[in-house]
Design an enzyme around this catalytic site. Structure first.
Site, PDB file in Angstrom:
ATOM      1  CG  ASP A   1      -2.886   0.645  -2.643  1.00  0.00           C
ATOM      2  OD1 ASP A   1      -1.701   1.028  -2.581  1.00  0.00           O
ATOM      3  OD2 ASP A   1      -3.665   0.700  -1.668  1.00  0.00           O
ATOM      4  CG  HIS A   2      -2.357   4.585  -3.563  1.00  0.00           C
ATOM      5  ND1 HIS A   2      -1.463   5.093  -2.628  1.00  0.00           N
ATOM      6  CD2 HIS A   2      -3.315   3.964  -2.829  1.00  0.00           C
ATOM      7  CE1 HIS A   2      -1.874   4.802  -1.415  1.00  0.00           C
ATOM      8  NE2 HIS A   2      -2.994   4.107  -1.501  1.00  0.00           N
TER       9      HIS A   2
ATOM     10  CB  THR B   1      -6.678   1.844  -0.384  1.00  0.00           C
ATOM     11  OG1 THR B   1      -5.562   2.589   0.094  1.00  0.00           O
ATOM     12  CG2 THR B   1      -6.547   0.399   0.055  1.00  0.00           C
TER      13      THR B   1
ATOM     14  CG  HIS C   1      -1.852   8.644   4.494  1.00  0.00           C
ATOM     15  ND1 HIS C   1      -2.304   9.631   3.654  1.00  0.00           N
ATOM     16  CD2 HIS C   1      -2.289   7.478   3.951  1.00  0.00           C
ATOM     17  CE1 HIS C   1      -2.986   9.102   2.654  1.00  0.00           C
ATOM     18  NE2 HIS C   1      -2.990   7.791   2.805  1.00  0.00           N
TER      19      HIS C   1
ATOM     20  CG  ASP D   1     -12.320  -2.927   5.988  1.00  0.00           C
ATOM     21  OD1 ASP D   1     -12.283  -2.302   4.920  1.00  0.00           O
ATOM     22  OD2 ASP D   1     -12.604  -2.377   7.077  1.00  0.00           O
ATOM     23  NE  ARG D   2      -9.300   1.513   1.848  1.00  0.00           N
ATOM     24  CZ  ARG D   2      -9.221   2.101   3.035  1.00  0.00           C
ATOM     25  NH1 ARG D   2     -10.077   1.766   3.989  1.00  0.00           N
ATOM     26  NH2 ARG D   2      -8.302   3.027   3.284  1.00  0.00           N
TER      27      ARG D   2
ATOM     28  CG  HIS E   1      -2.732   8.148  -1.988  1.00  0.00           C
ATOM     29  ND1 HIS E   1      -3.973   7.595  -2.218  1.00  0.00           N
ATOM     30  CD2 HIS E   1      -2.443   7.839  -0.689  1.00  0.00           C
ATOM     31  CE1 HIS E   1      -4.403   6.978  -1.140  1.00  0.00           C
ATOM     32  NE2 HIS E   1      -3.490   7.115  -0.177  1.00  0.00           N
TER      33      HIS E   1
ATOM     34  CG  ASP F   1      -2.182   0.754   1.081  1.00  0.00           C
ATOM     35  OD1 ASP F   1      -2.139   1.812   0.428  1.00  0.00           O
ATOM     36  OD2 ASP F   1      -3.215   0.316   1.609  1.00  0.00           O
TER      37      ASP F   1
END
Length: 564
Positions: free
Chosen positions: A370-371, A97, A327, A180-181, A504, A56
């Protein structure tokens, strides 16, 4: 004589066809025709296990920036023995995400899979919804509501779903992440299980009744062994801090840090800080969250007996702590460098477990993100690079005032979120306002604002085709049923965020350029600088497994990665 003439004509026709093909390739300068045949994989030799790893918020340059400090068994094992797609990008926005994990595994973009953000405004329900929330299911493994999650909002399926279908549901799929995602969306709709971390006062791995009614014995055993508490330790640099020359100074004004500690500087006593930072939740924002994820992934590998037979299984692992730390501290922080050096060791542990449990040459890995993330704009600005911050409250107030003056109402705008403006259709009807005209006028108004770089109407996104640039990326992220009526993008290095830490979501290279590494069974050693995009991953794995592509897939198989 007639027979000879006939044969001559057929031979001449064949030679002309071959000449035409080679002439076409010569004039177009394309080697795609040749590459397709030379690099086609041998069908029938499938890996026993496919391990998808999403790190991530991992920018591509984390591979190169910290390369000299990585050991031989983690990132370098993939780089030195696998295939590196060095020019890999997201081809849509927003780069978040939820959309990122969905796109990696479905082989398409939010335009089709429908996960347009982590959360978005539901135009029908008139409320904000979360990408994985599901009130029809319940938590399994905890007393909290953190398990009320499922993949039901994702419209298309994943390559993991196709593998389940292809194997008559005998091939297992397990998703694992602190978020979770990050666990649910990659695992797809038909997964055997997806597990995520519930911190707070419990510190347990949980799931939902979407997958099962009770936790498997191996998960309960893991939770009962108190495997989380030992990570509430002191986070200090892995090596002497003076050796962290690939980062900025440890003490600076661009980092947020933890509640209860005045300076965002090493060391961090997590046990002392936990009370003001969500107790076990604090582990998420440290490298030990990645270590915990690795522990659980190895436990899943053994507990589920993944890769133990000739039916391919899928293990989807997402490392979430890198995002929390980015972050909090920013992409140029010592904390980020230390996190990736520690993650390198966790990857080595995971790969060693795969060697022992599945066997060298019996599994395939891909690693991506994811980014990416932007450098802290305050740091860029102080380095004389154009950058800044956007006041979204000011933009909302200005737009509201504009609507009052132009259309005679304060109620025309229903919601502004994810850089999208949602209009109230009932007000449009009552005021007899034309939707296209209102969209256009709001687009032109937004373009007057200093921080806004581009703006487009929802009508144009739904009716025109954009092939390149920001326009195409917005369109690839635009869902006609879920997205807004006007969409805008900030200037490069401008964000709506705090003045500390990184974020992001944009169309710029710092957010779109992420790693893509393949390694293991069926993969050759090599690299390419040709542009690849995130939706190419799922069809590539589908070809490797000789299964149907995910039902919404728009990507192309990357034949160059296969070992012949």
């Amino acid at each position: 004589m007639k027979l000879n003439i006939g044969l001559s004509k057929k031979l001449l026709f064949t030679l002309c066809c071959i000449l035409a093909i080679f002439t076409f390739n010569s004039f177009t300068g394309s080697d795609k025709f040749e590459t397709t045949f030379e690099n086609s994989p041998i069908i029938g030799n499938k890996p026993k296990l496919v391990v998808g790893i999403v790190v991530d918020q991992m920018r591509y340059d984390y591979l190169t920036r910290f390369y000299s400090r990585y050991g031989q068994g983690g990132f370098k094992r993939l780089l030195d023995n696998g295939f590196n797609c060095k020019n890999n990008h997201f081809n849509y926005i927003p780069t978040y995400t939820g959309p990122g994990h969905s796109s990696v595994y479905t082989g398409t973009t939010p335009k089709y899979h429908g996960i347009i953000s982590n959360s978005w405004y539901d135009k029908e329900a008139k409320t904000v919804v979360y990408c994985a929330s599901d009130d029809s299911v319940a938590t399994v493994g905890s007393t909290t509501n953190a398990g009320k999650m499922s993949p039901h909002r994702m419209k298309t399926n994943s390559f993991a779903d196709e593998n389940r279908l292809s194997t008559q549901m005998r091939g297992k799929t397990i998703g694992i992440a602190l978020k979770d995602r990050g666990s649910i969306l990659p695992a797809g709709h038909s997964a055997n299980a997806a597990y995520w971390f519930d911190g707070g006062n419990e510190g347990k791995w949980i799931t939902s009744t979407y997958y099962m009614e009770t936790l498997p014995r191996w998960v309960s055993k893991f939770n009962n062994e108190n495997r989380v508490a030992p990570y509430l330790t002191t986070w200090n640099t892995l090596y002497p801090i003076k050796t962290y020359t690939a980062s900025g100074a440890d003490e600076n004004s661009y980092e947020r840090g933890f509640n209860g500690k005045e300076a965002a500087t090493f060391p961090y006593d997590l046990n002392a800080l936990k009370g003001k930072n969500g107790n076990f939740e604090i582990i998420r924002a440290t490298p030990f969250g990645n270590s915990l994820t690795t522990d659980f992934a190895i436990a899943a590998l053994k507990g589920e007996e993944l890769g133990k037979d000739d039916i391919t299984d899928i293990l989807a692992v997402s490392y979430s702590s890198t995002d929390y730390i980015g972050h909090n501290f920013g992409v140029n922080s010592v904390e980020i460098e230390d996190t990736y050096l520690r993650l390198d060791k966790d990857l080595e542990r995971l790969f060693k477990a795969l060697d022992d449990e599945v066997g060298v040459g019996n599994y395939t890995i891909f690693l991506t993100s994811d980014h990416g993330a932007v450098d802290v704009p305050a740091y860029l600005f102080n380095s004389k690079i154009p950058a800044g911050y956007v006041n979204m409250l000011e933009i909302r107030d200005n737009l509201s005032l504009y609507c009052k003056n132009e259309f005679g109402t304060n109620d025309l705008i229903e919601n502004i979120s994810n850089n999208q403006v949602f209009l109230n259709k009932n007000v449009l009807k009552d005021k007899k306002l034309d939707l296209r005209n209102v969209e256009f006028l709001l687009q032109q108004e937004l373009l007057k604002y200093e921080a806004i770089y581009k703006a487009y109407t929802g009508t144009s996104m739904g009716s025109e085709e954009f092939l390149t640039g920001i326009e195409a990326m917005i369109q690839n992220g635009y869902d006609q049923k879920r997205s807004g009526d006007v969409i805008f993008e900030f200037k490069p290095n401008f964000i709506s965020y705090s003045t500390t830490g990184s974020t992001h979501g944009s169309s710029y290279n710092y957010d779109t350029h992420v790693p893509l590494l393949f390694y293991g069974a069926g993969i050759k050693h090599g690299e390419t600088t040709l542009k690849t995009v995130i939706p190419d991953i799922a069809p590539t794995i589908s070809v490797l497994l000789d299964i149907s592509f995910p039902n919404g897939s728009t990507g192309n198989p990357l034949y160059m990665v296969f070992d012949n």
